[in-house]
Write a protein that holds these residues in place. Structure first.
Motif, PDB file in Angstrom:
ATOM      1  N   GLY A  23       0.812  -1.215   0.000  1.00  0.00           N
ATOM      2  CA  GLY A  23       0.000   0.000   0.000  1.00  0.00           C
ATOM      3  C   GLY A  23       0.843   1.261   0.000  1.00  0.00           C
ATOM      4  O   GLY A  23       0.534   2.236  -0.704  1.00  0.00           O
ATOM      5  N   ILE A  24       1.931   1.276   0.790  1.00  0.00           N
ATOM      6  CA  ILE A  24       2.813   2.446   0.826  1.00  0.00           C
ATOM      7  C   ILE A  24       3.454   2.676  -0.541  1.00  0.00           C
ATOM      8  O   ILE A  24       3.497   3.807  -1.044  1.00  0.00           O
ATOM      9  CB  ILE A  24       3.883   2.277   1.923  1.00  0.00           C
ATOM     10  CG1 ILE A  24       3.237   2.407   3.298  1.00  0.00           C
ATOM     11  CG2 ILE A  24       4.995   3.292   1.768  1.00  0.00           C
ATOM     12  CD1 ILE A  24       4.167   2.049   4.438  1.00  0.00           C
ATOM     13  N   VAL A  25       3.943   1.613  -1.144  1.00  0.00           N
ATOM     14  CA  VAL A  25       4.577   1.744  -2.458  1.00  0.00           C
ATOM     15  C   VAL A  25       3.572   2.222  -3.498  1.00  0.00           C
ATOM     16  O   VAL A  25       3.878   3.103  -4.319  1.00  0.00           O
ATOM     17  CB  VAL A  25       5.244   0.415  -2.876  1.00  0.00           C
ATOM     18  CG1 VAL A  25       5.694   0.459  -4.317  1.00  0.00           C
ATOM     19  CG2 VAL A  25       6.415   0.101  -1.956  1.00  0.00           C
ATOM     20  N   ALA A  26       2.363   1.681  -3.459  1.00  0.00           N
ATOM     21  CA  ALA A  26       1.341   2.104  -4.422  1.00  0.00           C
ATOM     22  C   ALA A  26       0.964   3.570  -4.215  1.00  0.00           C
ATOM     23  O   ALA A  26       0.769   4.311  -5.185  1.00  0.00           O
ATOM     24  CB  ALA A  26       0.105   1.219  -4.292  1.00  0.00           C
ATOM     25  N   GLY A  46      -6.967   1.560  -0.640  1.00  0.00           N
ATOM     26  CA  GLY A  46      -7.636   0.560  -1.473  1.00  0.00           C
ATOM     27  C   GLY A  46      -6.718  -0.579  -1.857  1.00  0.00           C
ATOM     28  O   GLY A  46      -7.100  -1.749  -1.836  1.00  0.00           O
ATOM     29  N   VAL A  47      -5.482  -0.237  -2.198  1.00  0.00           N
ATOM     30  CA  VAL A  47      -4.505  -1.275  -2.552  1.00  0.00           C
ATOM     31  C   VAL A  47      -4.174  -2.123  -1.338  1.00  0.00           C
ATOM     32  O   VAL A  47      -4.045  -3.347  -1.438  1.00  0.00           O
ATOM     33  CB  VAL A  47      -3.234  -0.636  -3.158  1.00  0.00           C
ATOM     34  CG1 VAL A  47      -2.133  -1.653  -3.306  1.00  0.00           C
ATOM     35  CG2 VAL A  47      -3.560  -0.008  -4.490  1.00  0.00           C
ATOM     36  N   PHE A  48      -4.059  -1.494  -0.160  1.00  0.00           N
ATOM     37  CA  PHE A  48      -3.812  -2.245   1.072  1.00  0.00           C
ATOM     38  C   PHE A  48      -4.931  -3.250   1.333  1.00  0.00           C
ATOM     39  O   PHE A  48      -4.682  -4.424   1.605  1.00  0.00           O
ATOM     40  CB  PHE A  48      -3.674  -1.299   2.267  1.00  0.00           C
ATOM     41  CG  PHE A  48      -3.801  -1.990   3.589  1.00  0.00           C
ATOM     42  CD1 PHE A  48      -2.755  -2.754   4.079  1.00  0.00           C
ATOM     43  CD2 PHE A  48      -4.954  -1.889   4.341  1.00  0.00           C
ATOM     44  CE1 PHE A  48      -2.871  -3.401   5.298  1.00  0.00           C
ATOM     45  CE2 PHE A  48      -5.074  -2.520   5.544  1.00  0.00           C
ATOM     46  CZ  PHE A  48      -4.027  -3.289   6.032  1.00  0.00           C
ATOM     47  N   GLY A  49      -6.169  -2.799   1.250  1.00  0.00           N
ATOM     48  CA  GLY A  49      -7.306  -3.690   1.490  1.00  0.00           C
ATOM     49  C   GLY A  49      -7.382  -4.819   0.488  1.00  0.00           C
ATOM     50  O   GLY A  49      -7.647  -5.973   0.848  1.00  0.00           O
ATOM     51  N   SER A  50      -7.130  -4.504  -0.759  1.00  0.00           N
ATOM     52  CA  SER A  50      -7.155  -5.536  -1.796  1.00  0.00           C
ATOM     53  C   SER A  50      -6.027  -6.542  -1.611  1.00  0.00           C
ATOM     54  O   SER A  50      -6.226  -7.751  -1.766  1.00  0.00           O
ATOM     55  CB  SER A  50      -7.037  -4.896  -3.176  1.00  0.00           C
ATOM     56  OG  SER A  50      -8.087  -3.999  -3.391  1.00  0.00           O
ATOM     57  N   SER A  51      -4.861  -6.046  -1.261  1.00  0.00           N
ATOM     58  CA  SER A  51      -3.706  -6.927  -1.075  1.00  0.00           C
ATOM     59  C   SER A  51      -3.902  -7.843   0.123  1.00  0.00           C
ATOM     60  O   SER A  51      -3.600  -9.043   0.060  1.00  0.00           O
ATOM     61  CB  SER A  51      -2.448  -6.085  -0.904  1.00  0.00           C
ATOM     62  OG  SER A  51      -1.344  -6.887  -0.622  1.00  0.00           O
ATOM     63  N   LEU A  52      -4.416  -7.298   1.219  1.00  0.00           N
ATOM     64  CA  LEU A  52      -4.657  -8.119   2.406  1.00  0.00           C
ATOM     65  C   LEU A  52      -5.721  -9.169   2.130  1.00  0.00           C
ATOM     66  O   LEU A  52      -5.568 -10.335   2.518  1.00  0.00           O
ATOM     67  CB  LEU A  52      -5.066  -7.236   3.584  1.00  0.00           C
ATOM     68  CG  LEU A  52      -5.251  -7.932   4.917  1.00  0.00           C
ATOM     69  CD1 LEU A  52      -3.949  -8.582   5.378  1.00  0.00           C
ATOM     70  CD2 LEU A  52      -5.756  -6.963   5.961  1.00  0.00           C
ATOM     71  N   THR A  53      -6.775  -8.783   1.446  1.00  0.00           N
ATOM     72  CA  THR A  53      -7.827  -9.740   1.105  1.00  0.00           C
ATOM     73  C   THR A  53      -7.298 -10.851   0.214  1.00  0.00           C
ATOM     74  O   THR A  53      -7.567 -12.034   0.450  1.00  0.00           O
ATOM     75  CB  THR A  53      -8.986  -9.012   0.411  1.00  0.00           C
ATOM     76  OG1 THR A  53      -9.476  -7.991   1.266  1.00  0.00           O
ATOM     77  CG2 THR A  53     -10.107  -9.975   0.073  1.00  0.00           C
ATOM     78  N   LEU A  54      -6.542 -10.486  -0.799  1.00  0.00           N
ATOM     79  CA  LEU A  54      -5.982 -11.475  -1.714  1.00  0.00           C
ATOM     80  C   LEU A  54      -5.047 -12.438  -0.980  1.00  0.00           C
ATOM     81  O   LEU A  54      -5.096 -13.655  -1.188  1.00  0.00           O
ATOM     82  CB  LEU A  54      -5.252 -10.777  -2.848  1.00  0.00           C
ATOM     83  CG  LEU A  54      -4.630 -11.665  -3.913  1.00  0.00           C
ATOM     84  CD1 LEU A  54      -5.727 -12.392  -4.671  1.00  0.00           C
ATOM     85  CD2 LEU A  54      -3.795 -10.839  -4.855  1.00  0.00           C
ATOM     86  N   CYS A  55      -4.208 -11.908  -0.113  1.00  0.00           N
ATOM     87  CA  CYS A  55      -3.267 -12.736   0.634  1.00  0.00           C
ATOM     88  C   CYS A  55      -4.009 -13.711   1.559  1.00  0.00           C
ATOM     89  O   CYS A  55      -3.681 -14.901   1.617  1.00  0.00           O
ATOM     90  CB  CYS A  55      -2.332 -11.836   1.433  1.00  0.00           C
ATOM     91  SG  CYS A  55      -1.000 -12.702   2.256  1.00  0.00           S
ATOM     92  N   LEU A  56      -5.011 -13.217   2.277  1.00  0.00           N
ATOM     93  CA  LEU A  56      -5.747 -14.082   3.204  1.00  0.00           C
ATOM     94  C   LEU A  56      -6.588 -15.127   2.474  1.00  0.00           C
ATOM     95  O   LEU A  56      -6.693 -16.269   2.933  1.00  0.00           O
ATOM     96  CB  LEU A  56      -6.620 -13.233   4.127  1.00  0.00           C
ATOM     97  CG  LEU A  56      -5.858 -12.370   5.123  1.00  0.00           C
ATOM     98  CD1 LEU A  56      -6.828 -11.527   5.935  1.00  0.00           C
ATOM     99  CD2 LEU A  56      -4.988 -13.212   6.031  1.00  0.00           C
ATOM    100  N   VAL A  57      -7.159 -14.761   1.342  1.00  0.00           N
ATOM    101  CA  VAL A  57      -7.934 -15.731   0.563  1.00  0.00           C
ATOM    102  C   VAL A  57      -7.026 -16.827   0.017  1.00  0.00           C
ATOM    103  O   VAL A  57      -7.366 -18.015   0.058  1.00  0.00           O
ATOM    104  CB  VAL A  57      -8.716 -15.022  -0.569  1.00  0.00           C
ATOM    105  CG1 VAL A  57      -9.235 -16.008  -1.587  1.00  0.00           C
ATOM    106  CG2 VAL A  57      -9.850 -14.213   0.012  1.00  0.00           C
TER     107      VAL A  57
END
Length: 65
Positions: A23-26, A46-57
């Motif tokens: 998220g910081i880099v984005a 938004g990128v943080f939330g998407s990345s965390l969701t993708l990783c956990l899924v």
């Protein structure tokens, strides 16, 4: 294999910190010097939330969580 609670907590912490870095880099990439900081923060969130969701899924699909 069912990992213990401590292992699951560590895996979640790694996913969380990795998502923060992404998220910081984005946010840094999307920010323009002459633009206000608000849209950069929103994009990073938004990128943080998407990345965390993708990783956990992905980890849940693999049976790690």
């Amino acid at each position: 294999m069912n990992p213990s609670f401590v292992v699951e907590l560590l895996i979640f912490a790694i996913c969380f910190l990795l998502s923060v870095i992404v998220g910081i880099v984005a946010g840094l990439i999307s920010h323009r010097p002459d633009a206000p900081k608000g849209p950069g923060f929103l994009y990073a969130g938004g990128v943080f939330g998407s990345s965390l969701t993708l990783c956990l899924v992905a980890l849940s699909t693999l049976g790690m969580l």
